[in-house]
Design an enzyme around this catalytic site. Structure first.
Site, PDB file in Angstrom:
ATOM      1  N   GLY A 195       0.828  -1.199   0.000  1.00 26.44           N
ATOM      2  CA  GLY A 195       0.000   0.000   0.000  1.00 26.44           C
ATOM      3  C   GLY A 195       0.861   1.247   0.000  1.00 26.44           C
ATOM      4  O   GLY A 195       1.971   1.257   0.525  1.00 26.44           O
ATOM      5  N   GLY A 208       1.657   5.197   1.108  1.00 25.89           N
ATOM      6  CA  GLY A 208       1.559   5.899   2.383  1.00 25.89           C
ATOM      7  C   GLY A 208       2.748   5.648   3.283  1.00 25.89           C
ATOM      8  O   GLY A 208       2.810   6.173   4.397  1.00 25.89           O
ATOM      9  N   HIS A 209       3.705   4.849   2.793  1.00 25.89           N
ATOM     10  CA  HIS A 209       4.885   4.514   3.583  1.00 25.89           C
ATOM     11  C   HIS A 209       6.167   5.045   2.932  1.00 25.89           C
ATOM     12  O   HIS A 209       7.260   4.565   3.219  1.00 25.89           O
ATOM     13  CB  HIS A 209       5.002   2.998   3.745  1.00 25.89           C
ATOM     14  CG  HIS A 209       3.749   2.356   4.225  1.00 25.89           C
ATOM     15  ND1 HIS A 209       3.172   2.701   5.422  1.00 25.89           N
ATOM     16  CD2 HIS A 209       2.938   1.423   3.668  1.00 25.89           C
ATOM     17  CE1 HIS A 209       2.055   1.985   5.590  1.00 25.89           C
ATOM     18  NE2 HIS A 209       1.897   1.204   4.532  1.00 25.89           N
ATOM     19  N   LYS A 219       5.652  -7.696   2.693  1.00 28.19           N
ATOM     20  CA  LYS A 219       5.407  -7.400   4.111  1.00 28.19           C
ATOM     21  C   LYS A 219       4.218  -8.242   4.579  1.00 28.19           C
ATOM     22  O   LYS A 219       3.242  -8.425   3.843  1.00 28.19           O
ATOM     23  CB  LYS A 219       5.109  -5.909   4.318  1.00 28.19           C
ATOM     24  CG  LYS A 219       6.260  -5.003   3.874  1.00 28.19           C
ATOM     25  CD  LYS A 219       6.149  -3.569   4.384  1.00 28.19           C
ATOM     26  CE  LYS A 219       4.889  -2.846   3.972  1.00 28.19           C
ATOM     27  NZ  LYS A 219       4.704  -2.732   2.499  1.00 28.19           N
ATOM     28  N   ASP A 273      -1.492  -8.328   1.167  1.00 31.57           N
ATOM     29  CA  ASP A 273      -0.249  -8.422   0.401  1.00 31.57           C
ATOM     30  C   ASP A 273       0.161  -9.877   0.194  1.00 31.57           C
ATOM     31  O   ASP A 273       0.564 -10.275  -0.901  1.00 31.57           O
ATOM     32  CB  ASP A 273       0.880  -7.680   1.142  1.00 31.57           C
ATOM     33  CG  ASP A 273       0.626  -6.188   1.241  1.00 31.57           C
ATOM     34  OD1 ASP A 273       1.283  -5.426   0.523  1.00 31.57           O
ATOM     35  OD2 ASP A 273      -0.254  -5.772   2.022  1.00 31.57           O
ATOM     36  N   HIS A 313      -0.054   1.322   9.782  1.00 29.92           N
ATOM     37  CA  HIS A 313      -1.349   1.820   9.313  1.00 29.92           C
ATOM     38  C   HIS A 313      -2.146   2.389  10.475  1.00 29.92           C
ATOM     39  O   HIS A 313      -3.353   2.579  10.375  1.00 29.92           O
ATOM     40  CB  HIS A 313      -2.151   0.692   8.662  1.00 29.92           C
ATOM     41  CG  HIS A 313      -1.378  -0.082   7.662  1.00 29.92           C
ATOM     42  ND1 HIS A 313      -0.775  -1.275   7.954  1.00 29.92           N
ATOM     43  CD2 HIS A 313      -1.074   0.196   6.375  1.00 29.92           C
ATOM     44  CE1 HIS A 313      -0.136  -1.715   6.885  1.00 29.92           C
ATOM     45  NE2 HIS A 313      -0.294  -0.842   5.917  1.00 29.92           N
TER      46      HIS A 313
END
Lengths: 330, 330
Positions: free
Chosen positions: A52, A54-55, A103, A108, A217
């Site tokens: 995802g 955002g990291h 991860k 995932d 998250h």
């Protein structure tokens, strides 16, 4: 919500346009949401990661010679799809196979498994390594087992270096697996993050409290406690990690990452205390990164990752790398 | 105030301890608050910069081969003292003289002037270049004339590369001056920063407003306006900079810096729009940095810097550098 965005719906596509504009040395596939290294691979193993968005800089900031061949970007905090992963594998496979670095989040893991099957159908050999290094909790909101966090950065670097040396897929997967198992992480949040499409903080954290063991998250951690000073936080994190695995007797790679909204000066303040805490536990740090490497949108706080290394891992760590977020020797 | 610190009084000293612990390749003089490169200088010009803390990685993150020989750190948002600057000059002068790179704030300018006099008394030749590139306002809270911001990073890189080539002090000062004059910057704040010793935000900025043209210490900018989207902000910044100087007809180095609390993904979102806005103005970007390079503690927002370059400046920009915040080729 105050963010430099155009619309919550276009954050990922807009960010990929920005990566493409800023880094002409990378190939950005907007349709498939891939960032791909453009250097020839010449029959060596290709290394792919993804997850995802955002990291950042994880994963797209680690694409380039000596590290990832491609990164698959999902929507914010959402796994990329098997089709994206397959598109990446098809794009970068040079006949020697593809390593997926995953991860440990349910989406995932499932999607990379499906991508491996799809790739096999197309005659592409794959192997996968799963990173599950967060010591905070066993099962969490989005995982069975431990979450995968900062060790991923180190696995990506070592696997990329091993692939660059011309090792076989089994060999690259083996050392990636070894690094993955040798890593432990834990993070502390001072504030929540705000997912653009949601528009408000993911959780409430009073002005005088912090979340110890937070997930990337915003998943709940071990406990909500009164805000501590840097020394106290450093002690908590180092204790949690060092109680979980023995980091003495070998050189350690340490990664201190900000969570997105914590300035560098604060990371150095707490790194001083982390270094003291590690020293008190007899842990000898051979390599250090301090900065934003695996983040949680605009969360304030930090995470520490330790990987127990050896001469081979250190040599691969020191090998040349040229990505937007990690670069030396090239 | 939620920060990873031990006490507002020890932030600078603690951060310097952290830099020392994380980066054994640097020499950190805690007493004099200096970060010094350890490589031999062999009769070449030495380059020094410095200023108040709170803008990290500026300046300590730019110390190392190919960039700064030393950085002098003041307390947060406070100039370092002439004694510190003299200590740095004494430490790094190799007989070929010292260039001081000074951001245009009253305290910094006066103190570097005094340091130059003190250095002359000790037989150390110095030259100074002042960076005054912020187009937002003429005089500001802490300056006579324009403030010095992002162009400083590019001046430090180019001066360091010129010094590494063995140029004379006059030659290094001349190209640094040329780069300084060729740069323009402007920033936008979405939130205030909080100075640790103060404990509350430096200014109030309602949830639906932003400060266009903010200074790196939170100085007021051009105007307070309703929050815009990334495209609107990009248009405002690019217009302000490109209306102030002609950036067409030559390659441009672009630096998009977060202000400390803005995550990388947002910087890439707005960089896409900045690239479009630059293209519409006929400005051709040859080199780009996107990340945190000159910050304002935990302020959210960004600043854009453009430097009009030429073949010589690009060649010096591309020359090898090895610092904690900027590194390639070494």
């Amino acid at each position: 919500m105050k963010k430099l965005i155009n619309s919550p719906d276009t954050v990922l596509a807009d960010a990929l346009r920005g990566v493409a504009a800023a880094h002409p040395e990378l190939s950005v596939d907007i349709e498939n949401r891939l960032v791909v290294a453009t250097e020839p691979r010449e029959n060596r193993v290709a290394v792919i990661s993804g997850g995802g968005t955002g990291h950042e800089p994880l994963h797209s900031g680690f694409v380039g010679p000596g590290m990832l061949d491609a990164a698959c970007a999902g929507e914010i905090f959402t796994s990329p799809t098997p089709d994206q992963m397959l598109a990446a594998a098809t794009r970068v496979d040079a006949g020697a196979g593809v390593l997926f670095i995953v991860k440990n989040y349910t989406g995932d893991v499932l999607n990379f498994e499906m991508a491996a099957e799809l790739a096999a159908d197309e005659g592409i050999e794959t192997a996968s390594v799963i990173v599950a290094d967060d010591v905070a909790v066993e099962d969490s909101t989005w995982t069975a087992g431990r979450r995968g966090v900062g060790t991923t950065v180190i696995v990506e670097k070592i696997a990329g270096a091993a692939a660059a040396e011309g090792r076989t897929l089994a060999e690259v997967a083996a050392i990636a697996e070894r690094v993955s198992k040798a890593g432990r992480s834990m993070g502390v949040a001072l504030t929540s993050c705000t997912v653009p499409a949601v528009g408000h903080p993911s959780f409430d954290l009073p002005e005088d409290e912090m979340e110890v063991g937070v997930g990337i998250h915003g998943e709940p951690g071990r406990r909500r406690v009164p805000l501590e000073d840097a020394r106290g936080i450093a002690h908590d994190i180092v204790t949690a990690i060092a109680d979980d695995a023995d980091f003495t007797g070998a050189p350690v790679i340490a990664l201190l990452s900000g969570l997105g909204a914590t300035p560098l000066i604060e990371l150095y303040v707490i790194y001083a205390d982390i270094a003291d805490a590690l020293s008190e536990r007899g842990i000898s740090v051979a390599r250090v990164l301090v900065g934003d490497y695996i983040t949680s949108l605009d969360m304030a706080g930090c995470s520490l990752t330790l990987v127990k290394a050896d001469d081979e891992i250190l040599r691969l760590w020191d090998a040349p790398v040229r990505t937007t977020a990690l670069r030396w020797g090239l």
